[in-house]
Each structure stands twice: as C-alpha cells, then as structure tokens.
Write a protein that holds these residues in place. Structure first.
Motif, PDB file in Angstrom:
ATOM      1  N   ARG A   3      36.506  50.210  29.470  1.00 51.36           N
ATOM      2  CA  ARG A   3      37.354  50.244  30.656  1.00 51.36           C
ATOM      3  C   ARG A   3      36.757  49.325  31.718  1.00 51.36           C
ATOM      4  O   ARG A   3      35.567  49.406  32.020  1.00 51.36           O
ATOM      5  CB  ARG A   3      37.439  51.667  31.203  1.00 51.36           C
ATOM      6  CG  ARG A   3      38.070  52.643  30.234  1.00 51.36           C
ATOM      7  CD  ARG A   3      38.029  54.048  30.800  1.00 51.36           C
ATOM      8  NE  ARG A   3      38.889  54.162  31.987  1.00 51.36           N
ATOM      9  CZ  ARG A   3      40.194  54.414  31.896  1.00 51.36           C
ATOM     10  NH1 ARG A   3      40.759  54.556  30.736  1.00 51.36           N
ATOM     11  NH2 ARG A   3      40.923  54.519  32.977  1.00 51.36           N
ATOM     12  N   PHE A   4      37.574  48.471  32.265  1.00 47.54           N
ATOM     13  CA  PHE A   4      37.122  47.569  33.316  1.00 47.54           C
ATOM     14  C   PHE A   4      37.743  48.012  34.623  1.00 47.54           C
ATOM     15  O   PHE A   4      38.951  48.214  34.706  1.00 47.54           O
ATOM     16  CB  PHE A   4      37.519  46.123  33.000  1.00 47.54           C
ATOM     17  CG  PHE A   4      36.675  45.518  31.910  1.00 47.54           C
ATOM     18  CD1 PHE A   4      35.645  44.643  32.219  1.00 47.54           C
ATOM     19  CD2 PHE A   4      36.903  45.840  30.581  1.00 47.54           C
ATOM     20  CE1 PHE A   4      34.856  44.087  31.218  1.00 47.54           C
ATOM     21  CE2 PHE A   4      36.114  45.285  29.566  1.00 47.54           C
ATOM     22  CZ  PHE A   4      35.091  44.415  29.896  1.00 47.54           C
ATOM     23  N   GLN A   5      36.923  48.176  35.636  1.00 47.00           N
ATOM     24  CA  GLN A   5      37.431  48.626  36.931  1.00 47.00           C
ATOM     25  C   GLN A   5      38.239  47.529  37.606  1.00 47.00           C
ATOM     26  O   GLN A   5      38.008  46.341  37.392  1.00 47.00           O
ATOM     27  CB  GLN A   5      36.271  49.028  37.835  1.00 47.00           C
ATOM     28  CG  GLN A   5      35.634  50.339  37.403  1.00 47.00           C
ATOM     29  CD  GLN A   5      34.768  50.926  38.486  1.00 47.00           C
ATOM     30  OE1 GLN A   5      34.154  50.180  39.252  1.00 47.00           O
ATOM     31  NE2 GLN A   5      34.712  52.253  38.563  1.00 47.00           N
ATOM     32  N   ARG A  10      40.377  39.779  46.270  1.00 47.50           N
ATOM     33  CA  ARG A  10      40.917  38.628  45.546  1.00 47.50           C
ATOM     34  C   ARG A  10      39.797  37.706  45.085  1.00 47.50           C
ATOM     35  O   ARG A  10      39.886  37.065  44.045  1.00 47.50           O
ATOM     36  CB  ARG A  10      41.959  37.874  46.366  1.00 47.50           C
ATOM     37  CG  ARG A  10      41.611  37.720  47.833  1.00 47.50           C
ATOM     38  CD  ARG A  10      42.736  37.073  48.618  1.00 47.50           C
ATOM     39  NE  ARG A  10      42.848  35.657  48.384  1.00 47.50           N
ATOM     40  CZ  ARG A  10      43.999  35.014  48.169  1.00 47.50           C
ATOM     41  NH1 ARG A  10      45.121  35.695  48.171  1.00 47.50           N
ATOM     42  NH2 ARG A  10      44.016  33.726  47.961  1.00 47.50           N
ATOM     43  N   GLU A  11      38.717  37.674  45.885  1.00 48.50           N
ATOM     44  CA  GLU A  11      37.588  36.828  45.504  1.00 48.50           C
ATOM     45  C   GLU A  11      36.955  37.323  44.204  1.00 48.50           C
ATOM     46  O   GLU A  11      36.624  36.540  43.320  1.00 48.50           O
ATOM     47  CB  GLU A  11      36.535  36.797  46.625  1.00 48.50           C
ATOM     48  CG  GLU A  11      36.947  36.027  47.872  1.00 48.50           C
ATOM     49  CD  GLU A  11      37.975  36.781  48.725  1.00 48.50           C
ATOM     50  OE1 GLU A  11      38.073  38.031  48.587  1.00 48.50           O
ATOM     51  OE2 GLU A  11      38.689  36.131  49.511  1.00 48.50           O
ATOM     52  N   GLU A  12      36.815  38.652  44.129  1.00 50.01           N
ATOM     53  CA  GLU A  12      36.215  39.209  42.917  1.00 50.01           C
ATOM     54  C   GLU A  12      37.113  38.968  41.704  1.00 50.01           C
ATOM     55  O   GLU A  12      36.638  38.630  40.614  1.00 50.01           O
ATOM     56  CB  GLU A  12      35.962  40.714  43.088  1.00 50.01           C
ATOM     57  CG  GLU A  12      35.255  41.306  41.871  1.00 50.01           C
ATOM     58  CD  GLU A  12      35.166  42.834  41.911  1.00 50.01           C
ATOM     59  OE1 GLU A  12      35.554  43.441  42.919  1.00 50.01           O
ATOM     60  OE2 GLU A  12      34.718  43.395  40.901  1.00 50.01           O
ATOM     61  N   GLU A  52      44.843  41.420  31.083  1.00 47.11           N
ATOM     62  CA  GLU A  52      44.972  42.545  32.022  1.00 47.11           C
ATOM     63  C   GLU A  52      43.775  43.479  31.870  1.00 47.11           C
ATOM     64  O   GLU A  52      43.178  43.928  32.847  1.00 47.11           O
ATOM     65  CB  GLU A  52      46.248  43.347  31.730  1.00 47.11           C
ATOM     66  CG  GLU A  52      47.518  42.722  32.222  1.00 47.11           C
ATOM     67  CD  GLU A  52      48.707  43.656  32.001  1.00 47.11           C
ATOM     68  OE1 GLU A  52      48.548  44.690  31.338  1.00 47.11           O
ATOM     69  OE2 GLU A  52      49.795  43.320  32.493  1.00 47.11           O
ATOM     70  N   SER A  53      43.447  43.747  30.646  1.00 47.04           N
ATOM     71  CA  SER A  53      42.368  44.687  30.360  1.00 47.04           C
ATOM     72  C   SER A  53      41.028  44.185  30.881  1.00 47.04           C
ATOM     73  O   SER A  53      40.303  44.903  31.573  1.00 47.04           O
ATOM     74  CB  SER A  53      42.312  44.918  28.845  1.00 47.04           C
ATOM     75  OG  SER A  53      41.109  45.543  28.485  1.00 47.04           O
ATOM     76  N   VAL A  54      40.697  42.943  30.590  1.00 41.83           N
ATOM     77  CA  VAL A  54      39.373  42.441  30.968  1.00 41.83           C
ATOM     78  C   VAL A  54      39.263  42.181  32.467  1.00 41.83           C
ATOM     79  O   VAL A  54      38.164  42.213  33.034  1.00 41.83           O
ATOM     80  CB  VAL A  54      39.008  41.177  30.148  1.00 41.83           C
ATOM     81  CG1 VAL A  54      39.802  39.973  30.620  1.00 41.83           C
ATOM     82  CG2 VAL A  54      37.512  40.908  30.215  1.00 41.83           C
ATOM     83  N   LEU A  55      40.404  41.959  33.112  1.00 46.89           N
ATOM     84  CA  LEU A  55      40.358  41.718  34.558  1.00 46.89           C
ATOM     85  C   LEU A  55      40.572  42.992  35.371  1.00 46.89           C
ATOM     86  O   LEU A  55      40.504  42.977  36.593  1.00 46.89           O
ATOM     87  CB  LEU A  55      41.398  40.660  34.959  1.00 46.89           C
ATOM     88  CG  LEU A  55      41.141  39.258  34.407  1.00 46.89           C
ATOM     89  CD1 LEU A  55      42.186  38.279  34.913  1.00 46.89           C
ATOM     90  CD2 LEU A  55      39.737  38.773  34.777  1.00 46.89           C
ATOM     91  N   GLY A  56      40.843  44.091  34.683  1.00 42.93           N
ATOM     92  CA  GLY A  56      40.967  45.366  35.381  1.00 42.93           C
ATOM     93  C   GLY A  56      42.308  45.609  36.040  1.00 42.93           C
ATOM     94  O   GLY A  56      42.396  46.326  37.034  1.00 42.93           O
ATOM     95  N   ALA A  57      43.366  45.043  35.471  1.00 42.66           N
ATOM     96  CA  ALA A  57      44.713  45.315  36.004  1.00 42.66           C
ATOM     97  C   ALA A  57      45.087  46.758  35.698  1.00 42.66           C
ATOM     98  O   ALA A  57      44.659  47.322  34.699  1.00 42.66           O
ATOM     99  CB  ALA A  57      45.730  44.359  35.398  1.00 42.66           C
ATOM    100  N   THR A  58      45.894  47.338  36.567  1.00 48.74           N
ATOM    101  CA  THR A  58      46.149  48.769  36.459  1.00 48.74           C
ATOM    102  C   THR A  58      47.620  49.143  36.354  1.00 48.74           C
ATOM    103  O   THR A  58      47.941  50.275  36.010  1.00 48.74           O
ATOM    104  CB  THR A  58      45.592  49.504  37.692  1.00 48.74           C
ATOM    105  OG1 THR A  58      46.136  48.910  38.869  1.00 48.74           O
ATOM    106  CG2 THR A  58      44.089  49.417  37.708  1.00 48.74           C
ATOM    107  N   ASP A  66      50.373  43.601  39.176  1.00 47.74           N
ATOM    108  CA  ASP A  66      49.304  44.012  38.264  1.00 47.74           C
ATOM    109  C   ASP A  66      48.093  44.539  39.011  1.00 47.74           C
ATOM    110  O   ASP A  66      47.375  45.399  38.528  1.00 47.74           O
ATOM    111  CB  ASP A  66      48.897  42.830  37.391  1.00 47.74           C
ATOM    112  CG  ASP A  66      50.023  42.438  36.450  1.00 47.74           C
ATOM    113  OD1 ASP A  66      50.428  43.283  35.659  1.00 47.74           O
ATOM    114  OD2 ASP A  66      50.506  41.291  36.547  1.00 47.74           O
ATOM    115  N   PHE A  67      47.868  43.986  40.208  1.00 49.95           N
ATOM    116  CA  PHE A  67      46.791  44.469  41.059  1.00 49.95           C
ATOM    117  C   PHE A  67      47.424  44.971  42.355  1.00 49.95           C
ATOM    118  O   PHE A  67      47.503  44.225  43.343  1.00 49.95           O
ATOM    119  CB  PHE A  67      45.774  43.346  41.317  1.00 49.95           C
ATOM    120  CG  PHE A  67      45.165  42.806  40.052  1.00 49.95           C
ATOM    121  CD1 PHE A  67      44.090  43.440  39.442  1.00 49.95           C
ATOM    122  CD2 PHE A  67      45.698  41.679  39.450  1.00 49.95           C
ATOM    123  CE1 PHE A  67      43.548  42.956  38.258  1.00 49.95           C
ATOM    124  CE2 PHE A  67      45.164  41.186  38.254  1.00 49.95           C
ATOM    125  CZ  PHE A  67      44.088  41.830  37.660  1.00 49.95           C
TER     126      PHE A  67
END
Length: 225
Positions: A3-5, A10-12, A52-58, A66-67
């Motif tokens: 799970r990626f938070q 936006r910078e992160e 989506e998964s690796v960037l932590g979209a929810t 997505d964010f």
DNA sequence: GACTGATCATGG
DNA sequence: CCATGATCAGTC
C-alpha cells in the motif's frame, strides 16, 4: 499488494512520478506486487491502475480526482519514441440523461482537466509490456489558449446533447475535445431526451481528448524544459 | 498513419 | 450498476 500512501503535496506527487522516469513497467510492478500481463488487449486499464497504485491515488472508480486532496487527475499516456501520444485520452462520461452541466464553468470535464499529471509510457508494438519505459511526467493545467479551445468544443458538443440531436453526434466534431461511444459494446444504450422531448435509447458517450491536442500539450512541456 | 466506433476489465 | 482505467481494430 503493497500500500502506498497518498502524497500530501503536489511537489511530493511530482517527485514520486519523476522517480519513475527511465524505469520500466516490470520494475514498478515488482515494487507494487502486481503481475504484468502479456499485453493490454484484455487489460486495457491495467497500466493506469498500476501507476495509481504506486503514486498513492485513492479515488478508485469514484467520480473524483485521483488525488482528491490535491485536486489532481492522473493520466497515463502511451507515447512513441519521439514522445508523441499514440492514442486519444478518455476524460469522463458525457451525461446524456439531462444532467450535463449547463455551462463550461460547471462542467465535470473542466474540473477533470483543470490539473492533470501526465505520465507518459513509451510504447510500440515490438516492446513487450514489461519492458516499456516511463517518461518524464508533466503536471499540467490548461493555458488560456488551451482552455478556450476546450471550452469552445464543449459548448458545441453539449449543445448537441442538450438539444437531443444524438443522431448527429460523431467523433469528428470538436477540434480538441470529442464525443465517442463509451460502453461495454455497441448494444449498450441508455435513455435520453430526443429532439422532440421524448425518451429514447441511445449510445452512452464519453468525452475524449484528441491525440493532436495532447501532442501539443506535451510538446510545449518538452520545449520549455 | 490517423481517425473513429467498438470493446475489455475492475472496483465501490 | 456505473464510472473508472483505457486500448483495440477496422476503415478512411
């Protein structure tokens, strides 16, 4: 799956996406615990879901960015070796049941496109999916020219929908934004009010960005680098 | 090669 | 069920 938070800024988010550049699909899939399919024929959305998964979209499949906290939409986009988009980009459904916004300012398309993180993936038929590489991401908002073009198209297309002129809706309408079928298959239909104010069955539609438009968006980015 | 209508999978 | 994630594949 790991799970990626969700990124907190936006910078992160951009930094995370930039760290993907130069990596291939297999590398990302390994980190997230995804199995890489042979090809995308029966997994058309797989790559988008991987990112989506690796960037932590929810947001999942909810009608939200997505964010949500950042108001940013994520789009993976297939590009050729020269960085040119190979395909059009699906934006969102085009409501034909009368719920389409009355003005561009209230349009869901506009919100969706107000802030987009483009994640290019270099793809050609010869390269196996696992070996396709990520390009440099672009956090984009339409400039005034782009927004004007989008708005003009949206107003034409939405008028066709509002007037019930579904018979004349074709993908050829719109310079940068177009309406195309968005359905499981050609037998799919939904109810809409036709020109005479009668409920009639018609094809579900979605808004799409033409590849020529996203090409110019990405080209501007690379030029200004 | 670009364009357009058609299509496939997933998750809440 | 419906919107999400898109690409496929035949035609122009």
């Amino acid at each position: 799956m790991e799970r990626f938070q969700a990124p907190v800024s936006r910078e992160e988010l951009l930094e995370r996406a930039q760290r993907l550049a130069g990596r291939d699909v297999a590398w990302v899939a390994e980190r997230t615990g995804h199995f890489v399919p042979e090809n995308l024929k029966r997994h058309k959305g797989w790559l988008g879901e991987l990112v989506e998964s690796v960037l932590g979209a929810t947001a999942g499949s909810r009608a939200e960015p997505d964010f949500p906290d950042l108001g940013i939409e994520l789009k993976t986009i297939p590009v050729d070796a020269g960085g040119k988009p190979r395909e059009s980009t699906y934006v969102c459904v085009a409501p034909i049941d009368g719920s389409l916004a009355a003005s561009w300012d209230d349009a869901w398309v506009r919100r969706k496109l107000s802030s987009v993180l483009w994640v290019p993936i270099v793809s050609d038929k010869e390269t196996p999916l696992a070996q396709r590489c990520f390009g440099r991401p672009l956090l984009w908002s339409p400039n005034p020219t782009e927004e004007a073009a989008l708005r003009a198209d949206w107003e034409v297309l939405s008028e066709m929908i509002h007037s019930g002129s579904f018979w004349m809706i074709r993908a050829q309408h719109g310079e940068v934004l177009q309406l195309r079928p968005k359905a499981a298959n050609a037998r799919d239909w939904e109810w809409a009010l036709d020109e005479d104010g009668e409920w009639a069955q018609t094809t579900p539609l979605g808004f799409y960005l033409r590849a020529t438009f996203t090409r110019s968006v990405l080209a501007r980015h690379y030029r200004l680098r």
